[in-house]
Design a protein around this motif. Structure first.
Motif, PDB file in Angstrom:
ATOM      1  N   GLY A  10      36.309  30.799  49.034  1.00 46.17           N
ATOM      2  CA  GLY A  10      37.753  30.985  49.170  1.00 46.17           C
ATOM      3  C   GLY A  10      38.294  31.378  47.819  1.00 46.17           C
ATOM      4  N   GLY A  11      39.462  31.950  47.796  1.00 49.03           N
ATOM      5  CA  GLY A  11      40.065  32.319  46.526  1.00 49.03           C
ATOM      6  C   GLY A  11      40.312  31.105  45.656  1.00 49.03           C
ATOM      7  N   PRO A  12      40.510  31.304  44.356  1.00 48.52           N
ATOM      8  CA  PRO A  12      40.810  30.178  43.472  1.00 48.52           C
ATOM      9  C   PRO A  12      42.090  29.475  43.922  1.00 48.52           C
ATOM     10  CG  PRO A  12      41.324  32.276  42.410  1.00 48.52           C
ATOM     11  CD  PRO A  12      40.585  32.604  43.666  1.00 48.52           C
ATOM     12  N   GLY A  63      37.379  35.205  33.993  1.00 46.69           N
ATOM     13  CA  GLY A  63      37.444  35.149  35.442  1.00 46.69           C
ATOM     14  C   GLY A  63      36.338  35.929  36.122  1.00 46.69           C
ATOM     15  N   THR A  64      35.196  36.062  35.441  1.00 47.79           N
ATOM     16  CA  THR A  64      34.079  36.843  35.967  1.00 47.79           C
ATOM     17  C   THR A  64      32.913  35.944  36.371  1.00 47.79           C
ATOM     18  OG1 THR A  64      33.274  37.185  33.711  1.00 47.79           O
ATOM     19  CG2 THR A  64      34.658  38.907  34.646  1.00 47.79           C
ATOM     20  N   VAL A  65      31.976  36.520  37.111  1.00 50.82           N
ATOM     21  CA  VAL A  65      30.789  35.788  37.549  1.00 50.82           C
ATOM     22  C   VAL A  65      29.715  35.900  36.473  1.00 50.82           C
ATOM     23  CG1 VAL A  65      29.006  35.605  39.327  1.00 50.82           C
ATOM     24  CG2 VAL A  65      31.331  36.305  39.950  1.00 50.82           C
ATOM     25  N   SER A 112      44.308  34.877  33.666  1.00 50.25           N
ATOM     26  CA  SER A 112      43.010  34.472  34.184  1.00 50.25           C
ATOM     27  C   SER A 112      43.030  34.383  35.705  1.00 50.25           C
ATOM     28  CB  SER A 112      42.599  33.129  33.587  1.00 50.25           C
ATOM     29  OG  SER A 112      41.381  32.664  34.143  1.00 50.25           O
ATOM     30  N   ILE A 113      44.131  33.877  36.257  1.00 55.08           N
ATOM     31  CA  ILE A 113      44.249  33.757  37.715  1.00 55.08           C
ATOM     32  C   ILE A 113      44.143  35.131  38.372  1.00 55.08           C
ATOM     33  CG2 ILE A 113      45.861  33.228  39.596  1.00 55.08           C
ATOM     34  CD1 ILE A 113      46.904  30.919  37.765  1.00 55.08           C
ATOM     35  N   ARG A 114      44.843  36.110  37.801  1.00 56.01           N
ATOM     36  CA  ARG A 114      44.798  37.471  38.364  1.00 56.01           C
ATOM     37  C   ARG A 114      43.378  38.038  38.320  1.00 56.01           C
ATOM     38  NH1 ARG A 114      50.343  39.399  35.331  1.00 56.01           N
ATOM     39  NH2 ARG A 114      51.810  38.724  36.960  1.00 56.01           N
ATOM     40  N   LYS A 115      42.672  37.774  37.219  1.00 57.47           N
ATOM     41  CA  LYS A 115      41.299  38.261  37.098  1.00 57.47           C
ATOM     42  C   LYS A 115      40.395  37.579  38.115  1.00 57.47           C
ATOM     43  CE  LYS A 115      41.513  39.433  32.169  1.00 57.47           C
ATOM     44  NZ  LYS A 115      41.062  39.039  30.802  1.00 57.47           N
TER      45      LYS A 115
END
Length: 202
Positions: A22-24, A72-74, A150-153
């Protein structure tokens, strides 16, 4: 489907794995904790596992983990899956037979690598919620990685990358979607029904 991994002796561990995506801010952590409290499953929060590794003195992965969290990356699949493998196999040897992976897998590489070196993911549960609601929830948490940039990323990563995981599992008939724009209690009821149906089918 259960995963079977041999240990160093003659016995093997059998366990099942369910992913929760799910999204953050969609409530993955809250809901997984509630499930773990009410049933015999092991809740593993990928974010918490990585944050613990970040804080661990002498960790060779700390700089990479912090960089990825802020961006905000994997991160590299070898780091995340490697940490998970150690944890899961140790818990399986102690008798745990069901694991809920909170926030995993986040991309196809992670999913494929996990199934290659640990075992199959039975299905994934997807908590669906509008971005605007997710953003408002995250800004209220005030963690170091919960700033607006960060949230947007992280939302972009979810839509660009994690959505591919959801599509892949959906094509295999292994996705169960839940409306997460709801009360904690209502979401939990949906999750409990999914696990009860799984038990009845086994």
């Amino acid at each position: 489907m259960q995963a079977t991994k041999p240990d160093s002796g003659s016995e093997s561990e059998k366990f099942s794995v369910i992913g929760v995506l799910g999204g953050p801010g969609s409530g993955k952590g809250t809901q997984c904790k509630l499930l773990a409290q009410a049933s015999k499953l092991n809740h593993i929060s990928i974010g918490d596992v990585l944050r613990e590794e970040l804080k661990r003195k002498g960790s060779e992965y700390a700089a990479i983990i912090e960089q990825n969290m802020r961006a905000g990356t994997v991160g590299p699949k070898e780091i995340t899956v490697g940490i998970l493998k150690s944890y899961i196999l140790a818990a399986a040897r102690e008798g745990t037979d069901l694991f809920i992976l909170d926030g995993f897998p986040r991309n196809l590489e992670q999913a494929q690598y996990f199934e290659e070196i640990i075992g199959p993911i039975e299905f994934v549960i997807v908590l669906e919620c509008p971005d605007a609601i997710l953003t408002d929830r995250l800004l209220l948490r005030k963690r170091f990685d919960d700033n607006l940039e960060s949230i947007r990323k992280r939302l972009r990563t979810f839509h660009d990358t994690t959505s591919q995981v959801i599509e892949s599992f959906s094509n295999q008939g292994k996705v169960k979607a839940i409306d997460a724009n709801n009360s904690i209690e209502a979401i939990n009821e949906q999750l409990v029904r999914i696990l009860e149906a799984r038990e009845e089918a086994s």
